[in-house]
Design an enzyme around this catalytic site. Sequence first.
Site, PDB file in Angstrom:
ATOM      1  N   LYS A 151       0.857  -1.187   0.000  1.00 22.96           N
ATOM      2  CA  LYS A 151       0.000   0.000   0.000  1.00 22.96           C
ATOM      3  C   LYS A 151       0.890   1.233   0.000  1.00 22.96           C
ATOM      4  CE  LYS A 151      -4.042   1.956   0.557  1.00 22.96           C
ATOM      5  NZ  LYS A 151      -3.732   2.651  -0.722  1.00 22.96           N
ATOM      6  N   LYS A 179       4.671   1.820   8.739  1.00 21.72           N
ATOM      7  CA  LYS A 179       3.438   2.518   9.129  1.00 21.72           C
ATOM      8  C   LYS A 179       2.249   1.548   9.175  1.00 21.72           C
ATOM      9  CE  LYS A 179       2.627   6.862   7.658  1.00 21.72           C
ATOM     10  NZ  LYS A 179       2.013   8.064   7.081  1.00 21.72           N
ATOM     11  N   LYS A 239       5.335   2.166  -2.856  1.00 18.74           N
ATOM     12  CA  LYS A 239       5.315   3.566  -3.296  1.00 18.74           C
ATOM     13  C   LYS A 239       5.622   3.598  -4.779  1.00 18.74           C
ATOM     14  CE  LYS A 239       4.695   7.443  -0.974  1.00 18.74           C
ATOM     15  NZ  LYS A 239       3.831   7.555   0.207  1.00 18.74           N
ATOM     16  N   ASP A 276      -0.695  10.926  -3.812  1.00 22.45           N
ATOM     17  CA  ASP A 276       0.423  11.429  -3.001  1.00 22.45           C
ATOM     18  C   ASP A 276       0.781  12.787  -3.586  1.00 22.45           C
ATOM     19  OD1 ASP A 276       3.189  11.503  -1.737  1.00 22.45           O
ATOM     20  OD2 ASP A 276       2.580   9.496  -1.149  1.00 22.45           O
ATOM     21  N   THR A 332      -6.636  11.794   8.838  1.00 21.45           N
ATOM     22  CA  THR A 332      -5.262  11.979   9.342  1.00 21.45           C
ATOM     23  C   THR A 332      -5.263  12.933  10.539  1.00 21.45           C
ATOM     24  OG1 THR A 332      -4.468  11.594   7.105  1.00 21.45           O
ATOM     25  CG2 THR A 332      -2.885  12.482   8.664  1.00 21.45           C
ATOM     26  N   ASN A 357      -4.985  20.186   5.177  1.00 25.49           N
ATOM     27  CA  ASN A 357      -5.887  19.087   5.539  1.00 25.49           C
ATOM     28  C   ASN A 357      -5.596  18.538   6.934  1.00 25.49           C
ATOM     29  OD1 ASN A 357      -5.988  15.825   5.467  1.00 25.49           O
ATOM     30  ND2 ASN A 357      -7.835  16.734   4.611  1.00 25.49           N
ATOM     31  N   SER A 393      -7.545   4.561   4.420  1.00 26.31           N
ATOM     32  CA  SER A 393      -7.398   4.035   3.058  1.00 26.31           C
ATOM     33  C   SER A 393      -7.609   2.522   3.056  1.00 26.31           C
ATOM     34  CB  SER A 393      -6.006   4.334   2.502  1.00 26.31           C
ATOM     35  OG  SER A 393      -5.846   5.712   2.401  1.00 26.31           O
TER      36      SER A 393
HETATM   37  P1  NAD Z   1      -1.842  20.522   2.587  1.00 25.19           P
HETATM   38  O1  NAD Z   1      -1.235  20.819   1.278  1.00 25.19           O
HETATM   39  O2  NAD Z   1      -3.325  20.345   2.690  1.00 25.19           O
HETATM   40  O3  NAD Z   1      -1.465  21.693   3.634  1.00 25.19           O
HETATM   41  C1  NAD Z   1      -0.162  22.116   3.871  1.00 25.19           C
HETATM   42  C2  NAD Z   1      -0.244  23.352   4.761  1.00 25.19           C
HETATM   43  O4  NAD Z   1       1.068  23.702   5.185  1.00 25.19           O
HETATM   44  C3  NAD Z   1      -0.824  24.589   4.072  1.00 25.19           C
HETATM   45  O5  NAD Z   1      -1.644  25.294   4.985  1.00 25.19           O
HETATM   46  C4  NAD Z   1       0.416  25.412   3.736  1.00 25.19           C
HETATM   47  O6  NAD Z   1       0.140  26.802   3.665  1.00 25.19           O
HETATM   48  C5  NAD Z   1       1.273  25.090   4.948  1.00 25.19           C
HETATM   49  N1  NAD Z   1       2.704  25.305   4.772  1.00 25.19           N
HETATM   50  C6  NAD Z   1       3.490  24.999   3.719  1.00 25.19           C
HETATM   51  N2  NAD Z   1       4.763  25.370   3.954  1.00 25.19           N
HETATM   52  C7  NAD Z   1       4.763  25.918   5.196  1.00 25.19           C
HETATM   53  C8  NAD Z   1       5.762  26.480   6.028  1.00 25.19           C
HETATM   54  N3  NAD Z   1       7.030  26.555   5.628  1.00 25.19           N
HETATM   55  N4  NAD Z   1       5.412  26.942   7.247  1.00 25.19           N
HETATM   56  C9  NAD Z   1       4.127  26.872   7.661  1.00 25.19           C
HETATM   57  N5  NAD Z   1       3.132  26.346   6.932  1.00 25.19           N
HETATM   58  C10 NAD Z   1       3.450  25.876   5.722  1.00 25.19           C
HETATM   59  O7  NAD Z   1      -1.069  19.243   3.148  1.00 25.19           O
HETATM   60  P2  NAD Z   1      -1.577  18.158   4.184  1.00 25.19           P
HETATM   61  O8  NAD Z   1      -2.328  17.091   3.455  1.00 25.19           O
HETATM   62  O9  NAD Z   1      -2.195  18.823   5.359  1.00 25.19           O
HETATM   63  O10 NAD Z   1      -0.187  17.476   4.601  1.00 25.19           O
HETATM   64  C11 NAD Z   1       0.687  18.082   5.540  1.00 25.19           C
HETATM   65  C12 NAD Z   1       1.789  17.103   5.902  1.00 25.19           C
HETATM   66  O11 NAD Z   1       1.213  15.901   6.424  1.00 25.19           O
HETATM   67  C13 NAD Z   1       2.690  16.641   4.757  1.00 25.19           C
HETATM   68  O12 NAD Z   1       3.971  16.393   5.301  1.00 25.19           O
HETATM   69  C14 NAD Z   1       2.061  15.332   4.326  1.00 25.19           C
HETATM   70  O13 NAD Z   1       3.006  14.473   3.691  1.00 25.19           O
HETATM   71  C15 NAD Z   1       1.670  14.775   5.682  1.00 25.19           C
HETATM   72  N6  NAD Z   1       0.620  13.759   5.639  1.00 25.19           N
HETATM   73  C16 NAD Z   1      -0.599  14.027   5.121  1.00 25.19           C
HETATM   74  C17 NAD Z   1      -1.573  13.051   5.116  1.00 25.19           C
HETATM   75  C18 NAD Z   1      -2.951  13.328   4.595  1.00 25.19           C
HETATM   76  O14 NAD Z   1      -3.799  12.433   4.691  1.00 25.19           O
HETATM   77  N7  NAD Z   1      -3.251  14.516   4.101  1.00 25.19           N
HETATM   78  C19 NAD Z   1      -1.292  11.755   5.629  1.00 25.19           C
HETATM   79  C20 NAD Z   1      -0.025  11.499   6.173  1.00 25.19           C
HETATM   80  C21 NAD Z   1       0.923  12.518   6.173  1.00 25.19           C
END
Ligand code: NAD
Length: 428
Positions: free
Chosen positions: A71, A95, A107, A147, A191, A222, A362
């Site tokens: 996955k 994970k 991946k 991703d 998440t 998110n 998922s």
């Molecule tokens: P997203 O794109 O929805 O949001 C990212 C947020 O971070 C935005 O508000 C953006 O403005 C902010 N941001 C970007 N650079 C920044 C900085 N330098 N300082 C402060 N804020 C900043 O992304 P997401 O889905 O919320 O994912 C965030 C993190 O979580 C990533 O590392 C992603 O890999 C990880 N993640 C996400 C999920 C998921 O289900 N969405 C699952 C596991 C891990």
Amino acid sequence: MKQSGFNPFKMAQQQFDKIADKLELDEGARDLLRNPLREFHFSIPVKMDDGHTKIFQGFRVQHNDALGPSKGGIRFHPQETIDTVRALAMWMTWKCAVADIPLGGGKGGIICDPHDLSEDEQEQLCRGWARQIGRNIGPVKDVPAPDVMTNAQHMIWIMDEYEQLNAGHYPGTITGKPVDLGGSLGRTEATGYGLIYILREALKEMDVDITKTKASIQGFGNVARYAAELYIEYGGTVVSVSSWDQSEGKAFSFYREKGIDLQELLQITDRFGSIDKSEAKKLGYTVEPGDAWLTHDVDILIPAALENSITKDNADSIKKKVKIIACGANGPITPEADEILDKRGVIVLPDFLANAGGVVCSYFEQVQSNQNYYWTKEEVLGKLDNKLTDAFYKVWELSKNKNITVRDAAYMIAISRVVDACTLRGWI
Ligand code: NAD
């Protein structure tokens, strides 16, 4: 992605080696698990809009599938490398294992920049990827997901091509689908909510009343906003969030002593998660430099934006009051900063446990798709809470019993589960 001098696969192997030593794994187990079980490299021809044919390079890495089908996401990135994909596939194995779901780690990626591709070119790329890897993915083999720079539309093109190849309906081939076409309710929240289910239990164990706590969050996308939503619902106060400002090319933090109002902030946030600074000021928020989120007098820090945000250079700016850091983003704390925090007695809930809500949901999507019967949002979130609460307690108890960090305990549980599965199968 290419980062000069930094090889994520080497880092993933070093992390594995450290735990392999603690678990006293034999050479066979180490050799098997520090490398991918399988990897596929292929060329994808795309007829471009101007009539010429361009060949794109695609990958899929299946790190280990002893516990179940692989996955993991598919990334579109111009600097994608096979070593990044290998590292991410290995981290997916751990994970899934720590969350105790019957899946392995995978991946994939394509070296491309979707900003430079038309819709039609992107569709051909997805269908081409599915044709190349079609015989090696599927509900009982390997289940991709969105991703970096891929979304639900890309997943549907891949699913449709797979279904054409196999002459049937196989929605469990891929996750991250729109709810109307086999996606799961609750995935959007999973998440962020998952992180707070785990944080809630950790605070209970630390004898801290969540209603008396304050938190500061990096990011407002998110993960950050759903984490904030549930934490506030549980009675906590978020005093600061931060976001990236595209027009200024830097991040800003938004602070309000009495706590943020999530709905009010969402109304002044664009679709990329950037908060409007002048509107925020009018609502009584202090607009601060991007790093300020880290320096507030709070009990809880939630890095939920990007990797490498807490380093040895800024770890000292974290206030003494901070008791716990729950990692929403992948890799937000460098190994050096981790050591500093450990010495200071700060509990770190590591990313591959704290943000596992996404992959668990998922998995639920895949289960629902395979049985072609879909659950309510309450059912999904209830099952998610149970799964993550169980995962947390197994890790927490080991960390207490062995007097090791939560991160090491999580790795030990994950790696042991995969080793046991490989042993039972007679692979090692
Ligand atoms: P997203 O794109 O929805 O949001 C990212 C947020 O971070 C935005 O508000 C953006 O403005 C902010 N941001 C970007 N650079 C920044 C900085 N330098 N300082 C402060 N804020 C900043 O992304 P997401 O889905 O919320 O994912 C965030 C993190 O979580 C990533 O590392 C992603 O890999 C990880 N993640 C996400 C999920 C998921 O289900 N969405 C699952 C596991 C891990």
